[in-house]
Structure formats: structure tokens, C-alpha cells
Scaffold this motif. Structure first.
Motif, short mmCIF file in Angstrom:
data_model
loop_
_atom_site.label_atom_id
_atom_site.label_comp_id
_atom_site.label_asym_id
_atom_site.label_seq_id
_atom_site.Cartn_x
_atom_site.Cartn_y
_atom_site.Cartn_z
N UNK A 219 0.83 -1.21 0.00
CA UNK A 219 0.00 0.00 0.00
C UNK A 219 0.86 1.25 0.00
N UNK B 59 0.92 4.18 -2.88
CA UNK B 59 0.77 5.61 -2.61
C UNK B 59 1.87 6.42 -3.29
N UNK C 7 -8.89 8.34 -12.14
CA UNK C 7 -7.83 9.35 -12.18
C UNK C 7 -7.12 9.32 -13.52
N UNK D 173 -14.67 13.62 3.51
CA UNK D 173 -14.51 13.53 2.06
C UNK D 173 -15.78 14.01 1.37
N UNK E 280 -16.01 17.88 1.73
CA UNK E 280 -15.09 18.58 0.82
C UNK E 280 -15.55 18.49 -0.62
N UNK E 281 -15.90 17.27 -1.03
CA UNK E 281 -16.26 17.07 -2.42
C UNK E 281 -17.57 17.76 -2.77
N UNK F 217 -7.72 13.53 -7.68
CA UNK F 217 -7.71 12.95 -6.35
C UNK F 217 -6.45 13.39 -5.60
N UNK G 235 -3.53 12.65 -3.28
CA UNK G 235 -2.81 11.46 -2.82
C UNK G 235 -1.78 11.90 -1.79
N UNK H 81 -5.08 2.21 4.36
CA UNK H 81 -4.77 3.60 4.75
C UNK H 81 -3.43 4.08 4.20
N UNK I 252 -2.06 3.89 1.52
CA UNK I 252 -2.06 4.36 0.13
C UNK I 252 -2.21 5.88 0.10
N UNK J 181 -5.05 7.49 -0.37
CA UNK J 181 -6.06 7.88 -1.36
C UNK J 181 -7.41 7.88 -0.66
N UNK J 182 -7.78 9.01 -0.09
CA UNK J 182 -9.00 9.04 0.70
C UNK J 182 -10.24 9.28 -0.14
N UNK J 183 -10.05 9.76 -1.37
CA UNK J 183 -11.19 10.10 -2.21
C UNK J 183 -11.44 11.59 -2.23
N UNK J 184 -10.61 12.33 -1.48
CA UNK J 184 -10.75 13.78 -1.44
C UNK J 184 -10.40 14.35 -2.82
N UNK J 185 -11.28 15.20 -3.36
CA UNK J 185 -11.00 15.82 -4.65
C UNK J 185 -10.34 17.17 -4.45
#
Lengths: 357, 439
Positions: A207, A211, A249, A315, A318-319, B24, B26, B80, B82, B84-88
């Protein structure tokens, strides 16, 4: 800090026969008779009462305090505690030095003092050497075998170069670490508990690598890594949703939609997320598909449902604000962010007042 | 439409933000699993220690029940790390714009003066070397007023179809506090570059190499070759020959990821090649085939960048090298399945007249240009075969009796047809490979 040399400043008067049974002689501040439980044979552990918060102290001197401080983000306090423990010669066993070093490296990195963290790591010997193995100290760890290096220390060794801007070195070390973990999995075959733990570590390192590669928009290797992760747990909705996000993405919209459909059809029985979290995950995935189709109103509706179910879903908050902006509703975007910030501030102030009671 | 050279300070100002798709966020965190920190990595090797450690960790967990930092230090979910929470994230900079993309911008005109402005007519246009395109015009229904500190926002979109310098011209015509009619033009320049170059090479195959000149990776949505009407094209994939071994269909993956990975062309010079086999289409007459028109067709290319931001381009007509059509075509149609050393065998051949006039008669034989050492495959029996005249576009099937004098892989080569009237020689093309076994 060399655990092998009994004359080092942190391990005075180590007499193999007396240290095990007479810790009080070397610890002027705190006698920890419970520490003796650690050195005895594994089968003779007494069952500690589960409510005791200092039960971690059985493993390492004052570990429960370190754990408590770390989960409250008190990194300066941890550094103070570590230097104090060393100055007062409170650490008597080799593994304790390693654990304390790990906390020190983590604290320094969290405080953005990665150069000092790197310096501490340089003081270490080769991780796989004899001096970091239990069987090298049979008088302290009778009947115990294996490496006493905390896995987090190996990981920090790979992470710190990236914090100092040396991404390539960090990546090399992470890939080496991944190989190391995979060797351990093969080696420990038959010991189910160990294998499970090392498999968790494999997922952890993969993971991390994912990232790093995603952050550099390296699509090919990112896709390979996430495929490997999914092979190990194809029913994890959070993981599969991340695949959908990666596909999105990079522009593979149809692929992302298919992946999100798959997540929606999953039942949430693996228990990793609560029912609310699962519903929000599916809702956020749907919203993303709307964002791509530029249907910002529909996306906002999805996010509002998520927020209603769980108002700590940052999330979604924010989005949603972002979508309001894209639909030319900048004032509403700002309003909604402000109201959430207000609520969070209120929540936090309630918490701090509670602590003082 | 200017009201004068000196207008004094403006009450209004334009602010522009490019609104391409978000991306996204990161951000790999520093999070720990307590089992990796609280003890040595092999501590749990023996079951008693393992269960001891588990008890300690869960009892420590149970005590800490409030919403605190722990959620930002300890791992909650295995993925976790990674980050990548999905926050834009909104686009962080203007970026580069390429031909075929859609330019989208958030424009905000705000009143930074201490008094209201009235009757605001707003216009937004894109100006290029060749033209001026109106994107927005509120002159038919002007904005009544913008209060002090207030804003009027709008979003404009424009499909970019020209290369080079572009200017986004935003203008506002308004009455300020003193009743004076003022005109505010503001100019935002950007340059449109070429995103791709398409290079082609062909024989009866068309190879197109697409190179990515942009700063982002391009997900190739569609690369379609539209052949001209005398051709039909077949896209050749490498996985027709070598099935992808990346994701063997396993039951636990359940088809989550399709076996063919999507095509992504790396930013800043990455390339991907596309191969097409061009076949003369069956409904076109042989005459047109012979004339060999050199237009092959054109490419329609669509791509996507982050979160599916689309772009599209069409190439110009791609020309083929002028096809040198042979007048006479000789080829081997069929040979026996088993061919033995020194045993005669019969090969079926075909001679086709590809011109629009009569040709022949022909004399078919083995060319003698080699050394005196016999060819591995020779004509058995009579060394010359006569074939009659052929009509325009006519063809003749005939048999040749051959014999192979060497073992292994050999070629049927050197067979020629000599037009006795025109005194021209035509060669057997392509050479045919056969396998000669022992008796």
C-alpha cells in the motif's frame, strides 16, 4: 548505542546472571518487577487483568505511557521521555533500546525533523545481524528466537529518505523491504499467527508503494500493485473502490464505473467497515461518476445523503463544496465548508473542556 | 466601446480560474499498526506471546475512547497507507492547454469599491489569430446591480480547435456610483499546443506511432482508423498472438480487472504504436485496385486525462506510397501436405493477368541464373511449360511437377513466366517454404 557491548553508557554493570532477576539494582527511579515476567519462558505467563492500562509495561519499560503519548500526538513529550529514560539508564534490555529508538525516529519524523531521524537510523547496525536477535541473549530471553527489531523501524528506515527528498533511495528500500517480508512469509509457513501478521505487513508495504507511485502518476506500476492487493482480498469494498478511483484518475471511466458497480453489489460482511460507512462509500462512488459526467447537482445530492448519515464524512463535505463550485455556486460552497468547520470547532471545544473535568 | 482614455480606478475586477476536472488528493500518511511497534517483529512467533500481545493491544485500545489523535496515527483500514481518501482537489494551476481539449473557466467579476455599481453588461470572448468567438454576452439582460463587496460569477466553455496564442477577453460595461458609464476590459492569454504527433509507415500494413507531447498521461479512449472506401482495415493487437498473462482469469478476482490493460501514453514524449492490416475491400472492382489510389484514410483519436477530461482530434488524410502493381502475378496455391526427398510432387500454381489488356502466351520454367549446382527444388520432367494468352484480369491455374533434392525447410523459388510476345519475365512471388522429409 550498541546493545552488544555491556560497557556502553546505557547498559552499565550488565551481569547476565543478575540483570534478569535484579532489575532494581540498575534502576534507581523505578523498580519494575513486572519486567521479569518478560524474560521467563513464554508458557509461564500469568494472565494479566485485562483492565490494567499499564499491561503494556510488561513488554517494555513504560511502554503504555509511550503508547498513550503517541496516540495523542504528543511527540515532544515522547522525545523528552526517551532522552530521560536513557540518561537515567532505565532501559536494561536490548529490545527496549530498539523500541525506544523506533518511537524516537517516528516522533522526529512527525515533527518534520527527518534529518535528525536519519541520523538516529544511521547509528544502527545491520538489521539482520546477530545483535538484534533474541537467541544472542539467552540469559535475558530464554527459549525465545527471532528478530527483536520492531517492524515499524524497518519501515521508517525506508520512509525517512523520501522525507528528505531522496525518493529513489526510499523506493529502493521499500522494494527491498517487500522482498524481505515475502521471504518471511515463506519461512514461517506452518505458524498461522505469524504468517497472518507478516501478510498484513506485506499489504502494508504494498500500500505504501502504491501511494508513492500514484503520487507520481505512474499508472502502470500503480495498476499492477492494486491488482496484487485485490488478489489478496477481493471482497474488500474500500480497496476495490480505490481501484475505481485509480482508474478514474487516469481516465478509464468505463472501467471505473464497472468497478464501482461491483462494489455496490458487494455485501459488507467482512466487517471492516460499518453499515453506515459502506453506504457512504457506495454513495461517494456514485457521486464521482456524476462528477465525471458533469452532473454536479446529482453529485451534490449524493454527498448530502452521505453527510446526513455521517456528518464526520470529511470527504463528502469537501467534495460537495467542490461540486458546488463547479456548478457556479461558489457562495454556497463557501457557506457549506464554513458551517462544517464551525461544527468541528464546536465539537473539539467540547472535547477539550471534557478533558479538564 | 471606450468612454475615454482616463477612466479612473475601476470598481470592478475580473478573476479567472481554469476549471478543468479535479483530481484525487494522494497523500501517504505516517500511520502505524501497533503490532509493528510495540514489540519485535518475531515476538508473535510463539502462540502464547502472540495472544499476550493481542490482549495488551486491545486493552490499551479499550481505554482510549474519545475522538482524538489516535485516528491519525494508528491504521484504521489496511489500505490507509495508500493515502487515497477520495478527497478531490481543485486544479492547482492553469496548466497547459492542447488542441482538441475543452477550455473551461470560472470567471468572477467582483465589486471591490465602497459603493454599488449598476446596469452591468458582461462579455466574454476568445480571440485567436483567425477569429473572435463570443462565449457570453449579458447585453440583452444586463446584471441590475452588484453591491459593494459582491460578485457575479459565471462559467464558460470553449472547444479548442486552433493552435497558438489565444486570449480570453473579459469586459464589463457598467455605471459606477457617480453615474459614469465605465468600460473595463481584461485580457488573459494562453497558448494552445499540439498534443500528439502521428507518424505513419505502411506497406500493406499501416503502422501509426502516436506520441504524447502533453504534460499529462493520456488514456486512449478510442483510436479509430477510418479507411478510404477502397480499403478495409483490421486493427492488429499483440494480444491476439500473445494472450495477456497479466491477470489470468482467477475465480477470486472474478473479472474485476479485464485482461487487456487500457492504453495509457506517458506524458512528455511517451509513444504507443497502432498496427492496421489494410485489405482491398471486396466491393471495389479490380480496376480501381489496379489504379492504386494512394489515399488510405484518416485517424479519429479521442483521449482522456484526469477524471475523464476529454480531448479529440482527427488527422488529415494519410497517403500510401504509390502502389506498384505488378502486371502478372504468379503464386503457389497449394502443395501436398507431405513432401519426400527425391520423390516428385505436384504443386498447384496460379498466374493472374492484372492489366487491362491481353498478355501472353507464357513459358513457365526454372530460372537458370544460379550456379551449376542444382536448386533444392527443381522441375521434374519437362523443364518448360507453355501457358496460353490471358485476357485482361484473367487468371490461369496450372500444375507443376516438382522434386526436392535436399532435406528440411526448402524454398520453391526461381520459377519464372516469360511473356513470349512482350518479351518480359515475371518472377514467382512470394517464395513458398516447404518441409522435405526423408523417405
Amino acid at each position: 548505542m550498541d546493545p552488544t557491548s555491556p560497557e556502553s553508557e546505557t547498559r552499565p554493570e550488565i551481569n547476565p546472571s543478575s540483570a534478569a532477576t535484579n532489575p532494581a539494582a540498575v534502576q534507581p527511579i523505578k523498580a519494575t518487577p513486572e519486567a521479569t515476567a518478560f524474560e521467563s519462558t513464554p508458557s509461564s505467563f500469568a494472565d494479566p487483568p485485562p483492565e490494567r492500562s499499564n499491561s503494556l509495561d510488561e513488554l517494555t519499560h513504560d511502554l503504555s505511557s509511550l503508547h498513550d503519548l503517541s496516540t495523542r500526538g504528543q511527540w515532544e513529550a515522547i522525545l523528552d521521555k526517551i532522552s530521560q529514560s536513557r540518561a537515567l539508564f532505565l532501559l536494561t534490555k536490548p529490545h527496549e533500546h530498539l523500541t525506544y529508538l523506533t518511537y524516537q525516529v517516528i516522533a522526529l519524523t512527525k515533527l518534520r525533523r527527518s534529518d535528525e531521524a536519519s541520523h538516529e537510523l544511521n547509528s544502527l547496525h545491520d538489521f539482520d545481524g546477530e545483535h538484534y536477535r533474541y537467541e544472542s541473549f539467552p540469559e535475558i530471553y530464554p527459549d525465545r528466537k527471532g528478530s527483536m527489531v520492531p517492524f515499524s523501524l524497518r519501515w521508517m528506515y525506508a520512509l525517512v529518505p523520501t522525507r528528505l527528498g531522496n525518493r529513489q533511495e526510499g523506493l529502493d528500500r521499500l522494494y527491498t523491504l517487500l522482498d524481505f517480508v515475502r521471504e518471511r512469509i515463506k519461512e514461517k509457513e506452518g505458524n498461522d499467527d505469524s504468517v497472518e501478521l507478516w501478510k498484513k505487513r506485506e499489504i502494508f508495504v504494498m500500500s505504501c508503494l502504491l501511494g508513492f507511485h500514484l503520487g507520481h502518476k505512474e499508472f502502470g506500476v500503480s495498476l499492477e500493485l492494486i491488482k496484487e492487493l485485490i488478489k489478496r482480498d477481493p471482497l474488500d469494498p474500500v480497496l476495490v473502490s480505490k481501484l475505481g478511483s485509480v482508474q478514474m484518475q487516469f481516465g478509464d471511466i468505463e472501467g471505473a464505473k464497472a468497478t464501482f458497480d461491483r462494489v455496490e453489489k458487494m455485501s459488507n460482511h467482512n466487517g471492516l467497515v460499518s453499515e453506515t460507512q459502506f453506504k457512504n462509500l457506495v454513495g461517494r462512488n456514485k457521486a464521482l461518476v456524476h462528477v465525471v459526467a458533469k452532473d454536479y447537482a446529482a453529485a451534490v445530492r449524493e454527498y448530502e445523503e452521505c453527510i446526513e448519515r455521517d456528518n464526520s464524512d470529511v470527504v463528502a463535505v469537501n467534495n460537495k463544496a467542490l461540486c458546488l463550485m463547479y456548478s457556479r455556486d461558489l457562495s454556497d460552497a463557501i457557506k457549506s465548508m464554513k458551517s462544517v468547520l464551525r461544527e468541528i470547532t464546536l465539537m473539539l471545544s467540547r472535547l477539550t473542556t471534557r478533558r479538564f473535568v | 466601446m471606450s468612454t475615454g482614455a482616463t477612466q479612473g480606478p475601476h470598481s470592478l475586477a475580473f478573476r479567472v480560474m481554469r476549471l478543468c476536472k479535479p483530481s484525487f488528493h494522494v497523500d501517504p500518511p505516517l500511520r502505524i499498526d501497533p503490532f509493528d511497534l510495540l514489540s519485535g517483529e518475531d515476538f508473535s512467533d510463539d502462540p502464547a506471546s502472540a495472544s499476550l500481545l493481542r490482549r495488551h493491544v486491545s486493552s490499551a485500545d479499550a481505554l482510549d475512547s474519545d475522538l482524538s489523535y489516535r485516528n491519525r496515527f494508528l491504521i484504521n483500514h489496511p489500505t490507509d497507507p495508500i493515502g487515497l481518501s477520495g478527497l478531490l482537489l481543485l486544479p492547482q494551476s492553469f496548466g497547459a492547454i492542447y488542441l482538441g481539449e475543452t477550455f473551461c473557466s470560472y470567471i468572477s467579476v467582483n465589486n471591490s469599491s465602497t459603493s454599488q455599481v449598476r446596469d452591468v453588461t458582461i462579455k466574454a470572448e476568445i480571440q485567436t489569430e483567425r477569429q473572435r468567438i463570443l462565449l457570453l454576452d449579458t447585453s440583452k439582460s444586463p446584471v441590475e446591480s452588484i453591491r459593494t463587496g459582491g460578485r457575479y460569477d459565471f462559467i464558460v466553455e470553449h472547444d479548442v480547435k486552433e493552435l497558438g496564442a489565444h486570449t480570453l477577453v473579459c469586459s464589463a460595461l457598467y455605471n459606477d456610483a457617480d453615474g459614469e458609464r465605465k468600460y473595463l476590459p481584461q485580457f488573459f492569454k494562453f497558448v494552445v499546443a499540439n498534443p500528439l504527433s502521428v507518424r505513419t509507415k505502411e506497406t500493406t500494413f499501416l503502422e501509426a506511432c502516436i506520441e504524447n507531447h502533453t504534460k499529462s498521461n493520456l488514456f486512449m479512449d478510442q483510436v479509430d482508423f477510418e479507411p478510404a472506401k477502397q480499403w478495409s482495415a483490421l486493427r492488429l493487437h499483440d494480444d491476439d498472438l500473445h494472450p495477456s498473462s497479466l491477470v489470468p482469469p482467477t475465480s477470486d478476482l472474478g473479472g474485476i480487472i479485464p485482461p487487456n490493460p487500457p492504453v495509457i501514453i506517458r506524458s512528455g514524449g511517451g509513444i504507443h504504436n497502432y498496427l492496421y492490416k489494410l485489405v482491398p475491400s471486396s466491393d471495389v472492382s479490380a480496376q480501381t485496385k489496379f489504379q492504386g489510389s494512394s489515399i488510405l484514410g484518416k485517424f479519429q483519436i479521442t483521449w482522456r486525462t484526469n477524471l475523464g477530461e476529454p480531448g479529440r482530434l482527427q488527422t488529415q488524410q494519410i497517403l500510401g506510397a504509390p502502389v506498384s502493381r505488378k502486371e502478372i502475378n504468379i503464386r503457389v496455391v497449394e502443395v501436398p501436405t507431405a513432401i519426400h526427398l527425391n520423390r516428385p510432387f505436384s504443386a498447384s500454381l496460379n498466374l493472374t493477368n492484372q492489366t487491362d489488356r491481353q498478355l501472353g502466351p507464357f513459358e513457365v520454367s526454372l530460372s537458370q541464373d544460379e550456379s551449376q549446382m542444382g536448386k533444392p527444388v527443381a522441375i521434374n520432367g519437362l523443364q518448360k511449360l507453355m501457358l496460353p494468352r490471358l485476357e485482361a484480369f484473367g487468371s490461369n491455374d496450372f500444375q507443376l511437377n516438382l522434386i526436392a533434392s535436399k532435406l528440411g525447410v526448402q524454398k520453391i523459388a526461381g520459377i519464372t513466366a516469360w511473356d513470349t510476345r512482350e518479351k518480359k519475365t515475371y518472377e514467382l512471388v512470394p517464395e513458398m517454404e516447404i518441409f522435405v522429409e526423408s523417405d
